[in-house]
Design an enzyme around this catalytic site. Structure first.
Site, mmCIF file in Angstrom:
data_model
loop_
_atom_site.group_PDB
_atom_site.id
_atom_site.type_symbol
_atom_site.label_atom_id
_atom_site.label_comp_id
_atom_site.label_asym_id
_atom_site.label_seq_id
_atom_site.Cartn_x
_atom_site.Cartn_y
_atom_site.Cartn_z
ATOM 1 N N PRO A 1 31.662 -19.329 7.055
ATOM 2 C CA PRO A 1 30.474 -19.095 7.885
ATOM 3 C C PRO A 1 30.066 -20.412 8.552
ATOM 4 O O PRO A 1 29.694 -21.371 7.873
ATOM 5 C CB PRO A 1 29.420 -18.612 6.887
ATOM 6 C CG PRO A 1 29.933 -18.963 5.542
ATOM 7 C CD PRO A 1 31.407 -19.185 5.614
ATOM 8 N N ASP B 1 30.849 -25.604 7.066
ATOM 9 C CA ASP B 1 31.042 -24.375 6.309
ATOM 10 C C ASP B 1 29.785 -24.179 5.446
ATOM 11 O O ASP B 1 29.551 -24.938 4.500
ATOM 12 C CB ASP B 1 32.304 -24.551 5.437
ATOM 13 C CG ASP B 1 32.631 -23.314 4.616
ATOM 14 O OD1 ASP B 1 31.728 -22.479 4.404
ATOM 15 O OD2 ASP B 1 33.789 -23.214 4.160
ATOM 16 N N HIS B 2 29.014 -23.174 5.785
ATOM 17 C CA HIS B 2 27.705 -23.011 5.136
ATOM 18 C C HIS B 2 27.831 -22.569 3.670
ATOM 19 O O HIS B 2 26.854 -22.567 2.925
ATOM 20 C CB HIS B 2 26.866 -22.003 5.934
ATOM 21 C CG HIS B 2 25.392 -22.240 5.864
ATOM 22 N ND1 HIS B 2 24.779 -22.960 4.855
ATOM 23 C CD2 HIS B 2 24.385 -21.865 6.694
ATOM 24 C CE1 HIS B 2 23.480 -22.996 5.056
ATOM 25 N NE2 HIS B 2 23.210 -22.346 6.174
ATOM 26 N N ARG B 3 29.050 -22.226 3.238
ATOM 27 C CA ARG B 3 29.225 -21.934 1.806
ATOM 28 C C ARG B 3 29.105 -23.209 0.987
ATOM 29 O O ARG B 3 28.778 -23.175 -0.199
ATOM 30 C CB ARG B 3 30.613 -21.308 1.551
ATOM 31 C CG ARG B 3 30.793 -19.933 2.157
ATOM 32 C CD ARG B 3 32.226 -19.480 2.010
ATOM 33 N NE ARG B 3 33.160 -20.407 2.662
ATOM 34 C CZ ARG B 3 34.486 -20.307 2.594
ATOM 35 N NH1 ARG B 3 35.043 -19.322 1.914
ATOM 36 N NH2 ARG B 3 35.248 -21.176 3.217
#
Ligand code: CAO
Length: 243
Positions: A39, A215-217
């Site tokens: 994401p 990467d928003h994870r």
């Protein structure tokens, strides 16, 4: 994934069917894999590089006498190492088990290079151990190899973080795709002289647009804002970027 509809374009006018180049055939699925798995969010900021550019220009003739082109990208890559040290999560990869981060203790940085055959990402190893002349020299050598189709697999492996500079071409901002399994990528657009309010007057300052996709994870928005702010401060100060 839902499929894009297949259309017979020739029903609407003349068309020509040309094969995709070898590099695009490799990079396309990788870019798509990153896009659909990670994401993405992009954080934008500006760095005042007035002082840095003066230093770069002062070093230019020394560099030229050694056959090196002293580009802003060499300083930016050195600055990225400082920010990666300060924010080690940006120098990590998500373990495939989804429950651990692999923290990297080395600083190998990729840079996107535009070639007649497509986009490639050569890697400069151990940027933390190199001065700005060494980085600029390697940038030049690897970019030339890339343009001549001479890059080998070993020149494109092991990166922790990537810089994609469109600054030599133009533009004000863009949203680069993370070079997964890396967790962040810095996009750099064209530096422009801008009027900046110093509390009393507008001062002309050379302003470099930064666009950090992450990467928003792995990375939170606040961490990304802190990373780009820190990077902008390191670039503005620029004292630690030459050696
Ligand atoms: N702002 C203003 N000027 C800049 C700049 C910036 N951010 N970055 C570079 N410039 C200037 C350079 O100083 C140089 O000017 P002079 O010749 O007067 O010194 C000129 O722009 C051209 O620079 P360059 O592009 O030749 O060199 P570079 O070191 O900046 O970049 C490379 C090398 C390989 C990164 C570049 O050639 C390239 O391929 N860029 C495209 C990367 C790309 O495609 N990214 C997108 C990937 S996603 O699809």
């Amino acid at each position: 994934l839902p499929q894009v509809p297949e259309i017979d374009h020739s029903k609407f006018g003349d068309v020509e069917r040309v094969p995709l180049g070898r590099i695009k055939k490799i990079s396309g699925p990788r870019l798509q894999a990153s896009w659909v798995n990670a994401p993405h969010v992009t954080q934008h900021d500006d760095a005042d590089i007035t002082k840095m550019d003066a230093v770069r220009k002062a070093l230019k003739s020394d560099a030229e006498s050694m056959g090196i082109k002293m580009t802003p990208l060499a300083f930016i890559m050195k600055a990225c190492v400082h920010a990666l040290r300060e924010f080690p999560d940006f120098n990590s990869s998500l373990d495939p088990d989804g429950e651990h981060l692999i923290m990297k203790k080395y600083f190998h940085l990729g840079f996107a290079a535009d070639t007649p055959n497509g986009l490639v990402v050569p890697v400069i190893r151990d940027v933390d151990e190199k001065n700005v002349f060494d980085v600029a020299r390697e940038l030049g050598e690897l970019a030339e190899k890339a343009r001549n189709g001479k890059l080998q697999q070993k020149h494109m492996q092991g990166a922790c973080f990537t810089v994609s500079s469109l600054g030599g071409i133009g533009g004000t901002a863009f949203t680069p795709i993370v070079n997964a399994p890396e967790v962040a990528i810095l996009g750099v657009s064209k530096a422009e002289m801008k009027p900046v309010w110093n509390g009393q007057d507008f001062e002309p300052r050379l302003t470099l647009p930064l666009s950090l996709s992450y990467d928003h994870r792995v990375i939170d928005g606040a961490a990304a804002a802190r990373f780009t702010r820190y990077l902008a401060d390191v670039l503005a100060d620029c004292r630690n970027l030459v050696m």
